[in-house]
Scaffold this active site. Structure first.
Site, PDB file in Angstrom:
ATOM      1  N   ALA A 141       0.868  -1.178   0.000  1.00 52.47           N
ATOM      2  CA  ALA A 141       0.000   0.000   0.000  1.00 52.47           C
ATOM      3  C   ALA A 141       0.905   1.229   0.000  1.00 52.47           C
ATOM      4  CB  ALA A 141      -0.880  -0.006   1.241  1.00 52.47           C
ATOM      5  N   GLU A 201       4.331  -5.565   7.301  1.00 56.66           N
ATOM      6  CA  GLU A 201       3.485  -4.567   7.969  1.00 56.66           C
ATOM      7  C   GLU A 201       3.895  -4.304   9.422  1.00 56.66           C
ATOM      8  OE1 GLU A 201       2.353  -6.786   5.832  1.00 56.66           O
ATOM      9  OE2 GLU A 201       0.873  -5.833   4.523  1.00 56.66           O
ATOM     10  N   GLY A 256       0.771  -5.173   0.688  1.00 59.92           N
ATOM     11  CA  GLY A 256      -0.353  -5.235  -0.248  1.00 59.92           C
ATOM     12  C   GLY A 256       0.029  -5.830  -1.599  1.00 59.92           C
ATOM     13  N   GLU A 295      -0.114  -9.470  -1.091  1.00 61.19           N
ATOM     14  CA  GLU A 295      -1.554  -9.774  -0.975  1.00 61.19           C
ATOM     15  C   GLU A 295      -2.234  -9.761  -2.343  1.00 61.19           C
ATOM     16  OE1 GLU A 295      -1.807  -6.637   2.124  1.00 61.19           O
ATOM     17  OE2 GLU A 295      -2.929  -8.129   3.266  1.00 61.19           O
TER      18      GLU A 295
HETATM   19  C1  HXC Z   1       5.093   4.448  -0.894  1.00 58.39           C
HETATM   20  C2  HXC Z   1       7.095   3.519  -1.497  1.00 58.39           C
HETATM   21  C3  HXC Z   1       6.689   2.256  -0.995  1.00 58.39           C
HETATM   22  C4  HXC Z   1       5.381   2.152  -0.440  1.00 58.39           C
HETATM   23  C5  HXC Z   1       8.684   2.078  -1.770  1.00 58.39           C
HETATM   24  N1  HXC Z   1       8.334   3.353  -1.960  1.00 58.39           N
HETATM   25  N2  HXC Z   1       7.706   1.380  -1.179  1.00 58.39           N
HETATM   26  N3  HXC Z   1       6.314   4.597  -1.434  1.00 58.39           N
HETATM   27  N4  HXC Z   1       4.627   3.262  -0.407  1.00 58.39           N
HETATM   28  N5  HXC Z   1       4.900   0.990   0.033  1.00 58.39           N
HETATM   29  C6  HXC Z   1       9.126   4.422  -2.561  1.00 58.39           C
HETATM   30  C7  HXC Z   1      10.262   4.851  -1.649  1.00 58.39           C
HETATM   31  O1  HXC Z   1       9.810   5.770  -0.651  1.00 58.39           O
HETATM   32  C8  HXC Z   1      11.197   5.512  -2.642  1.00 58.39           C
HETATM   33  O2  HXC Z   1      10.711   6.783  -2.950  1.00 58.39           O
HETATM   34  C9  HXC Z   1      11.032   4.633  -3.884  1.00 58.39           C
HETATM   35  O3  HXC Z   1       9.767   3.956  -3.737  1.00 58.39           O
HETATM   36  C10 HXC Z   1      12.122   3.586  -4.006  1.00 58.39           C
HETATM   37  O4  HXC Z   1      12.173   2.861  -2.784  1.00 58.39           O
HETATM   38  P1  HXC Z   1      13.511   2.730  -1.908  1.00 58.39           P
HETATM   39  O5  HXC Z   1      13.087   2.467  -0.507  1.00 58.39           O
HETATM   40  O6  HXC Z   1      14.413   3.892  -2.145  1.00 58.39           O
HETATM   41  O7  HXC Z   1      14.162   1.442  -2.583  1.00 58.39           O
HETATM   42  P2  HXC Z   1      15.075   0.335  -1.898  1.00 58.39           P
HETATM   43  O8  HXC Z   1      16.077   0.969  -0.961  1.00 58.39           O
HETATM   44  O9  HXC Z   1      15.563  -0.508  -3.007  1.00 58.39           O
HETATM   45  O10 HXC Z   1      14.091  -0.511  -0.976  1.00 58.39           O
HETATM   46  C11 HXC Z   1      13.021  -1.226  -1.562  1.00 58.39           C
HETATM   47  C12 HXC Z   1      12.039  -1.696  -0.455  1.00 58.39           C
HETATM   48  C13 HXC Z   1      11.588  -0.496   0.375  1.00 58.39           C
HETATM   49  C14 HXC Z   1      12.698  -2.757   0.416  1.00 58.39           C
HETATM   50  C15 HXC Z   1      10.850  -2.349  -1.210  1.00 58.39           C
HETATM   51  O11 HXC Z   1      11.135   0.533  -0.507  1.00 58.39           O
HETATM   52  C16 HXC Z   1      10.483  -0.785   1.333  1.00 58.39           C
HETATM   53  O12 HXC Z   1      10.704  -1.370   2.394  1.00 58.39           O
HETATM   54  N6  HXC Z   1       9.255  -0.358   1.013  1.00 58.39           N
HETATM   55  C17 HXC Z   1       8.102  -0.464   1.875  1.00 58.39           C
HETATM   56  C18 HXC Z   1       7.572  -1.862   1.854  1.00 58.39           C
HETATM   57  C19 HXC Z   1       6.400  -2.001   2.827  1.00 58.39           C
HETATM   58  O13 HXC Z   1       6.523  -1.734   4.030  1.00 58.39           O
HETATM   59  N7  HXC Z   1       5.244  -2.392   2.312  1.00 58.39           N
HETATM   60  C20 HXC Z   1       4.029  -2.600   3.103  1.00 58.39           C
HETATM   61  C21 HXC Z   1       3.241  -1.329   3.136  1.00 58.39           C
HETATM   62  S1  HXC Z   1       1.829  -1.508   4.213  1.00 58.39           S
HETATM   63  P3  HXC Z   1      11.685   8.058  -3.075  1.00 58.39           P
HETATM   64  O14 HXC Z   1      10.728   9.201  -3.307  1.00 58.39           O
HETATM   65  O15 HXC Z   1      12.470   8.150  -1.811  1.00 58.39           O
HETATM   66  O16 HXC Z   1      12.525   7.714  -4.281  1.00 58.39           O
HETATM   67  C22 HXC Z   1       0.735  -2.396   3.341  1.00 58.39           C
HETATM   68  C23 HXC Z   1      -0.569  -2.658   4.055  1.00 58.39           C
HETATM   69  C24 HXC Z   1      -1.636  -3.098   3.090  1.00 58.39           C
HETATM   70  O17 HXC Z   1       0.962  -2.798   2.251  1.00 58.39           O
HETATM   71  C25 HXC Z   1      -2.985  -3.133   3.741  1.00 58.39           C
HETATM   72  C26 HXC Z   1      -3.646  -1.816   3.870  1.00 58.39           C
HETATM   73  C27 HXC Z   1      -5.103  -1.937   4.321  1.00 58.39           C
END
Ligand code: HXC
Length: 260
Positions: A67, A135, A112, A115
């Site tokens: 998400a 998460e 997500g 998922e």
């Molecule tokens: C918004 C995101 C994002 C996300 C990555 N980005 N994941 N933006 N939402 N989920 C953005 C980063 O901020 C960054 O933006 C760009 O994408 C590249 O990501 P980096 O982090 O710089 O890349 P890297 O170092 O290679 O790391 C990749 C990664 C990391 C390991 C995938 O991005 C990460 O941990 N992302 C979050 C993953 C996560 O927690 N997902 C679950 C979300 S909660 P900028 O602008 O800095 O370039 C969820 C709940 C669902 O999904 C249910 C809801 C009801």
């Protein structure tokens, strides 16, 4: 078919749908979810001759990294309920789609994103794919069906471990554990998905639709778990830990959780 965040191509009865936000690793923001709803609940239903759908992500790095965390700011418990329920509805539309939907996963499938891949009928992973439910790093639990579908694919013990450690697993482990159906060299995942869909397209269409519906029916008893996920997700949204977890991600630092 025109969308803000999806690209589509349609050839020989196979629709290839690409989530197209590569700079945000194809994170599912509200617009993308609304595009997916429009596609699976309206547009694709009317496509003449449709026999299968491939769902994939743009760019080299990600299927979908979850998400969109930038939209979490200001989320309250009611917002959490609405967000989770909206995702559940769309992902059920994919899971119950009348033709097979195959996720072609070429990179991160996290939160997500994992998922979404699990709501598809089959997953083809490239050898660079990584799956996980991170998460808890954000002070959350999955809210798009992950607590339920992960158990269906890999079993309770492995699911609990992945959900609680936030560990990612690679494509080979996903294959060994039953989360991925196939692993192919990076870049060949869409081609492999199309090959599978072409094989299925030779079978009787009504029998395929009924196969999907009947296999889904096996899991209907678990709907209480899906309801619980929506309620518990909304509870996590109320916590200080969630505010800290989301802020830490956006500020690119480690979260410090207090348990409140
Ligand atoms: C918004 C995101 C994002 C996300 C990555 N980005 N994941 N933006 N939402 N989920 C953005 C980063 O901020 C960054 O933006 C760009 O994408 C590249 O990501 P980096 O982090 O710089 O890349 P890297 O170092 O290679 O790391 C990749 C990664 C990391 C390991 C995938 O991005 C990460 O941990 N992302 C979050 C993953 C996560 O927690 N997902 C679950 C979300 S909660 P900028 O602008 O800095 O370039 C969820 C709940 C669902 O999904 C249910 C809801 C009801």
């Amino acid at each position: 078919m025109e969308y803000k965040n999806l690209l589509t191509t349609y050839k020989d009865g196979i629709l290839v749908v690409t989530i197209n936000r590569p700079k945000a690793l194809n994170a599912l923001n509200k617009q993308t979810l609304s595009d997916l709803r429009q596609l699976f609940e309206k547009d694709a239903l009317n496509l003449e001759g449709l026999r299968g759908v491939v769902l994939t992500g743009a760019g080299e790095k990600a299927f979908v990294a979850g998400a969109d965390i930038t939209e979490f700011n200001g989320l309250d418990a009611q917002g959490g309920l609405d967000m989770a329920q909206n995702g559940h509805d769309i992902f059920f539309s994919i899971e119950r789609f009348h033709v097979p939907v195959i996720a072609a996963v070429g990179g991160y499938a996290l939160g997500g994103g994992c998922e979404l891949a699990m709501a598809c009928h089959i997953r083809v992973a490239s050898d660079k794919a990584l799956f996980g439910q991170p998460e808890v790093n954000l002070g959350l639990i999955p809210g798009y069906g992950g607590t339920q579908r992960l158990i269906q694919y890999i079993g309770k013990g492995r699911a609990l471990e992945l959900l609680m450690t936030a560990d990612m697993i690679d494509a080979q482990k996903a294959l060994d554990w039953g989360l991925a159906n196939h692993v192919v060299p990076h870049g060949e995942e869409i081609e492999k998905a199309i090959e599978i869909l072409k094989k299925i397209a030779k079978k009787a269409p009504l029998a395929i639709s009924k196969t999907i519906a009947t296999v889904n029916a096996y899991f209907d008893k678990e709907h209480d778990g899906f309801k619980q996920e929506v309620l518990q997700f909304a509870q996590t949204v109320k916590t200080e830990d969630f505010k800290e977890g989301a802020a830490a991600f956006l500020e690119k630092r480690k979260a410090v959780f207090q348990g409140k």
